[in-house]
Design a protein around this motif. Structure first.
Motif, short mmCIF file in Angstrom:
data_model
loop_
_atom_site.label_atom_id
_atom_site.label_comp_id
_atom_site.label_asym_id
_atom_site.label_seq_id
_atom_site.Cartn_x
_atom_site.Cartn_y
_atom_site.Cartn_z
N ALA A 25 36.87 41.44 34.47
CA ALA A 25 37.92 41.22 35.02
C ALA A 25 37.89 41.77 36.50
N ALA A 26 37.43 42.93 36.76
CA ALA A 26 37.40 43.52 38.22
C ALA A 26 36.76 42.69 39.12
N VAL A 27 35.58 42.26 38.67
CA VAL A 27 34.34 41.50 39.40
C VAL A 27 35.28 40.15 39.75
N ARG A 28 35.78 39.59 38.61
CA ARG A 28 36.59 38.40 38.83
C ARG A 28 37.36 38.36 39.86
N LEU A 29 38.28 39.33 39.92
CA LEU A 29 39.28 39.64 40.76
C LEU A 29 39.05 39.74 42.24
N ARG A 30 37.88 40.66 42.31
CA ARG A 30 37.45 40.99 43.67
C ARG A 30 36.73 39.76 44.28
N ASP A 73 49.72 52.52 36.71
CA ASP A 73 51.07 53.21 36.98
C ASP A 73 51.80 52.05 38.14
N ILE A 74 51.28 51.08 38.40
CA ILE A 74 51.83 50.21 39.41
C ILE A 74 51.85 48.89 38.58
N PRO A 75 53.19 48.05 38.75
CA PRO A 75 53.21 47.03 38.10
C PRO A 75 52.26 45.92 38.49
N PRO A 76 51.32 45.06 37.68
CA PRO A 76 50.37 44.07 38.14
C PRO A 76 50.99 43.04 39.00
N ALA A 105 42.47 42.92 34.68
CA ALA A 105 41.62 44.17 35.38
C ALA A 105 42.35 45.15 34.93
N VAL A 106 43.87 45.37 34.93
CA VAL A 106 44.54 46.57 34.47
C VAL A 106 44.14 46.89 33.12
N ASP A 107 44.21 45.83 32.34
CA ASP A 107 44.01 46.10 30.85
C ASP A 107 42.74 46.54 30.49
N GLU A 108 41.51 46.14 31.20
CA GLU A 108 40.28 46.82 30.92
C GLU A 108 39.98 48.28 31.70
N GLY A 109 41.07 48.69 32.20
CA GLY A 109 41.14 49.97 32.61
C GLY A 109 40.16 49.92 34.18
#
Length: 242
Positions: free
Chosen positions: A93-98, A158-161, A149-153
């Motif tokens: 998810a992090a790569v997809r978001l980036r 601590d910041i709302p998505p 991306a938050v869910d996968e860590g």
């Protein structure tokens, strides 16, 4: 939309010397300079050195020009998300978001006048309301990418998505205020710089001698692999503004 720089559009066939695309480009420029409500078909005709009747040979109304401009921007932003979602199975998810952030920057650079106009609409007409509805749908898709991306860590929890999404893409949108396509920063470099700032931060500890920090090189290679027509190996580091 086929790529960041191309938006196929069906429409009337233009008169020799002034095709419909030229009319649309000048209309977008005037809408941004004067405001949509303050710009008339007469203003556009004067700018192009045509009669009002000649303008109506290309388009049916001023509203049609606005709709075409807003669709150009919205189609591009949707495309940025679709590129990320089309990544190979197993892409984080992090790569997809980036990837989405980088593609959004490229879209903005390629269609800056249309995106600028989109960011200024306030829902004063049915055309604007429809555009805002599409934009809200895009915002929801972006927020979903952030949540994943938050869910996968990969991102802080601590910041709302939804706040992360607003801050992240608010940064991208702010480029319309200062970025100049004829400047010293190429769109690809700008996209990588914005993504690096957003995901890697400004601290010197995250980078050594201008090279990707620990773990960043692999992420950059994965992002490069997601983009259509991009080689999966050897992601380049951003070039410095000249």
């Amino acid at each position: 939309m086929t790529d960041a720089g191309e938006v196929p559009r069906a429409g009337r066939r233009g008169r020799p010397g002034f095709d419909q695309e030229t009319v649309l480009r000048r209309a977008i420029a005037l809408f941004n300079q004067q405001g949509y409500d303050a710009t008339s078909i007469g203003d556009l005709a004067k700018d192009l050195g045509l009669t009002k009747s000649a303008i109506y040979h290309h388009v049916d109304s001023k509203e049609d020009l606005l709709a075409a401009a807003l669709d150009e921007a919205l189609d591009g932003l949707n495309r940025a998300i679709e590129v990320a979602l089309a990544a190979p199975e197993g892409t984080s998810a992090a790569v997809r978001l980036r990837t989405t952030v980088e593609e959004s920057v490229r879209i903005l650079a390629a269609h800056q006048p249309a995106v600028t106009l989109l960011l200024r609409v306030r829902g004063n007409s049915e055309v604007e309301q429809a555009a805002l509805q599409r934009r809200r749908a895009i915002d929801e898709r972006l927020a979903t990418l952030v949540q994943e991306a938050v869910d996968e860590g990969a991102l802080r929890d601590d910041i709302p998505p939804d706040l992360i999404s607003r801050l992240l893409f608010g940064t991208v949108n702010s480029l319309v205020e200062w970025y100049r396509p004829d400047g010293t920063i190429e769109p690809d470099s700008l996209a990588r710089l914005v993504a690096s700032l957003a995901f890697d931060g400004l601290t010197a500890a995250s980078r050594t001698a201008g090279q990707p920090g620990q773990g960043e090189g692999q992420v950059l290679r994965e992002v490069a692999a997601v983009r259509p027509g991009r080689a999966a190996s050897g992601a380049a580091t951003p070039s410095q503004p000249g």
